[in-house]
Write a protein that holds these residues in place. Structure first.
Motif, short mmCIF file in Angstrom:
data_model
loop_
_atom_site.label_atom_id
_atom_site.label_comp_id
_atom_site.label_asym_id
_atom_site.label_seq_id
_atom_site.Cartn_x
_atom_site.Cartn_y
_atom_site.Cartn_z
N ALA A 1 0.85 -1.30 0.00
CA ALA A 1 0.02 0.10 0.11
C ALA A 1 0.93 1.14 0.05
N ALA A 2 0.75 2.01 -0.75
CA ALA A 2 1.30 3.31 -0.83
C ALA A 2 0.60 4.70 -1.52
N ARG A 3 1.21 5.59 -1.24
CA ARG A 3 0.57 7.11 -1.96
C ARG A 3 1.49 7.99 -1.83
N TRP A 4 1.58 8.88 -2.75
CA TRP A 4 2.38 10.31 -2.68
C TRP A 4 1.58 11.45 -3.37
N VAL A 5 2.10 12.58 -2.93
CA VAL A 5 1.77 13.77 -3.32
C VAL A 5 2.99 14.48 -3.79
N ALA A 6 2.80 15.12 -4.84
CA ALA A 6 4.33 15.90 -5.21
C ALA A 6 3.68 17.49 -5.51
N HIS A 7 4.63 18.30 -4.81
CA HIS A 7 4.01 19.79 -4.62
C HIS A 7 5.14 20.61 -5.56
N GLY A 8 4.68 21.65 -6.20
CA GLY A 8 5.76 22.55 -6.88
C GLY A 8 6.00 23.54 -5.73
N LEU A 9 7.19 23.90 -5.57
CA LEU A 9 7.47 24.79 -4.39
C LEU A 9 8.47 25.92 -5.25
N GLY A 10 8.06 26.81 -6.16
CA GLY A 10 9.10 27.50 -6.81
C GLY A 10 10.16 26.75 -7.66
N GLN A 11 11.20 26.71 -7.62
CA GLN A 11 12.42 25.92 -8.30
C GLN A 11 12.26 24.57 -7.95
N LEU A 12 11.81 24.27 -6.63
CA LEU A 12 11.95 22.95 -5.92
C LEU A 12 10.83 22.27 -6.17
N ARG A 13 10.96 21.00 -5.92
CA ARG A 13 9.85 19.99 -6.01
C ARG A 13 9.75 19.02 -4.65
N LEU A 14 8.74 19.17 -4.13
CA LEU A 14 8.34 18.61 -2.93
C LEU A 14 7.57 17.21 -3.04
N LEU A 15 8.05 16.00 -2.66
CA LEU A 15 7.27 14.75 -2.41
C LEU A 15 6.98 14.28 -1.10
N HIS A 16 5.77 14.17 -1.07
CA HIS A 16 5.23 13.77 0.39
C HIS A 16 4.93 12.27 0.15
N LEU A 17 5.79 11.40 0.73
CA LEU A 17 5.36 9.73 0.51
C LEU A 17 4.99 9.03 1.58
N HIS A 18 4.00 8.04 1.31
CA HIS A 18 3.60 7.12 2.35
C HIS A 18 3.83 5.86 1.70
N ALA A 19 5.00 5.13 2.03
CA ALA A 19 5.88 4.17 1.34
C ALA A 19 5.81 2.86 2.15
N PRO A 20 5.77 1.84 1.15
CA PRO A 20 5.70 0.42 2.21
C PRO A 20 7.25 0.23 2.57
N ALA A 21 7.43 -1.00 3.18
CA ALA A 21 8.46 -1.47 3.46
C ALA A 21 9.37 -1.74 2.31
N GLN A 22 10.86 -1.21 2.27
CA GLN A 22 11.31 -1.35 1.04
C GLN A 22 12.95 -1.20 0.94
#
Length: 326
Positions: free
Chosen positions: A47-68
Motif C-alpha cells: 500500500a502506498a501513496r504520494w503527493v508532489a508539490h511545486g515549490l518555486g524551483q523546488l519539488r517536494l514529494l510527500h510519500l507514504h511508502a511500504p517497507a522497501q
C-alpha cells in the motif's frame, strides 16, 4: 476531495491490483526521483501513496511508502533520466537504514540528510513509513549553502536547537501547504535559509570550496573503481595532481580515510552480492575477488568486524527471504 493546484500531482495504490500498483510505484520513483531500483519487502501487503508539490524551483514529494529497499547505483552509468540535484530527505515515521558515499547510518524522524541524486545511495526501511523529499537544484541551493556537497550523507538534527525551525517548516508544509499565506517561491527561500541555519555552514572561501571538490572527486573515484584491487591512495592522488599526504588530509577533514572509504564501499557491495539471488552460484571467495579483495581471509575478517557475522552467515540468514520472493 478538492482539486490540486496545477503544479501538484498525487497517486494512490487504492483500488489497483497489487502487481499493477507495485509496477506504477516503481516506474514513478525511477522517472521522478532517479533511475533507482525499488525492492518491496511485502508485495502481498503493498500500500502506498504520494503527493508532489511545486515549490518555486523546488519539488517536494510527500510519500507514504511500504517497507522497501531503494538503491541508486551510480557506478552503473550516468544520471540517466534524472536531472542532477540535491535531495533533502526527512522521515516523519520509520527509520531509514542508509548508505551514502561509503557511509552507513540510520536516518530517523527528527533528522534530515542530503544526497546527490546521481551518486550511489541505498535506503532500507523495514516498516511502512512516511517521508518528505525536497528536490533542490544545486545552483539554487548554493545561494544558501556555498558548498552543499560537503554536507552530503550527514544526518542533521531538526528537532532541537537551530535545526528546529527547519523541522517545524517541513512539518507545516507537509500538513498545510495548500493554506500557505505566502507564494510558494518565497516559502522555498525560507527553506533554504533555515537549512543554512540548521547546518551552520558558512565557509565561503574559495579554498574551502576547492578542498571540498577534491575530496568528493576522490570519493567518487573510489565509488567507480572499488573493484580494482590495485586502487591505491598513491594512484588516485597522482591522478588528481596532489600528494598522497594532501589526499589523506582532505579525507581526514571529512572524518574519514582512503582505506576506510574503500573498504566500506567494497563491503557494502559484497553484502549486496551475497544476498542477490542472481549471485547465489558465486562462492564467498568469488565475491571477495569481484569486489576488489585479493585475500578472501582478509575479506572475511573485515566483513565479520563490519556486520557481526561471516559472509556465509550473512548469506544464509537471507536465504528464506529470497525463496519467499521468488
Amino acid at each position: 476531495m478538492a482539486a490540486l493546484p496545477k503544479d501538484d500531482q498525487s497517486w494512490s495504490s487504492d483500488g489497483l491490483a497489487r502487481p499493477e500498483a507495485i509496477s506504477q510505484w516503481r516506474e514513478w520513483a525511477e522517472s521522478t526521483i532517479a533511475p533507482i531500483e525499488v525492492e518491496v519487502f511485502d508485495p502481498a501487503g503493498f500500500a502506498a501513496r504520494w503527493v508532489a508539490h511545486g515549490l518555486g524551483q523546488l519539488r517536494l514529494l510527500h510519500l507514504h511508502a511500504p517497507a522497501q529497499r531503494v538503491t541508486r547505483n551510480a557506478a552503473e552509468g550516468s544520471a540517466g533520466r534524472a536531472t542532477p540535484s540535491i535531495h533533502l530527505i526527512y522521515p516523519r515515521s520509520g527509520a531509514l537504514k542508509s548508505a551514502m558515499g561509503g557511509r552507513r547510518f540510520d536516518l530517523r524522524p527528527g533528522q534530515v540528510a542530503m544526497l546527490e541524486n546521481t551518486w550511489y545511495y541505498q535506503f532500507d526501511v523495514a516498516t511502512p513509513h512516511e517521508c518528505i523529499v525536497v528536490m533542490m537544484p544545486q545552483t539554487w541551493l548554493e545561494k544558501h549553502l556555498p558548498d552543499p556537497l560537503a554536507l552530503l550523507s550527514q544526518p542533521i538534527d531538526v528537532s532541537a536547537g537551530w535545526g528546529a525551525p527547519l523541522g517545524a517548516l517541513l512539518e507545516t508544509i507537509a500538513d498545510g501547504l495548500d493554506r500557505a499565506p505566502l507564494p510558494r517561491p518565497l516559502i522555498a527561500e525560507q527553506l533554504g535559509s533555515l537549512l543554512a541555519l540548521a547546518t551552520g555552514f558558512h565557509e565561503p572561501a574559495e579554498t574551502t570550496r576547492h578542498r571540498g571538490q577534491l575530496a568528493r572527486r576522490i570519493l567518487r573515484r573510489i565509488e567507480g573503481d572499488y573493484t580494482d584491487p590495485d586502487l591505491s591512495p598513491e594512484r588516485v592522488a597522482a591522478d588528481c595532481g596532489i600528494s598522497k599526504r594532501y589526499l589523506q588530509t582532505l579525507l581526514a577533514g571529512s572524518g574519514t580515510s582512503f582505506v576506510q572509504e574503500l573498504n566500506a564501499m567494497r563491503l557494502d557491495r559484497a553484502s549486496d552480492l551475497l544476498i542477490d539471488p542472481r549471485a547465489r552460484s558465486l562462492s564467498v571467495a568469488d565475491i571477495a575477488y569481484r569486489t576488489g579483495f585479493l585475500d578472501p581471509g582478509y575479506f572475511t575478517r573485515l566483513f565479520r568486524k563490519r556486520f557481526g557475522m561471516t559472509p556465509s552467515q550473512w548469506r544464509g540468514g537471507h536465504t528464506h527471504t529470497f525463496e519467499e520472493q521468488v
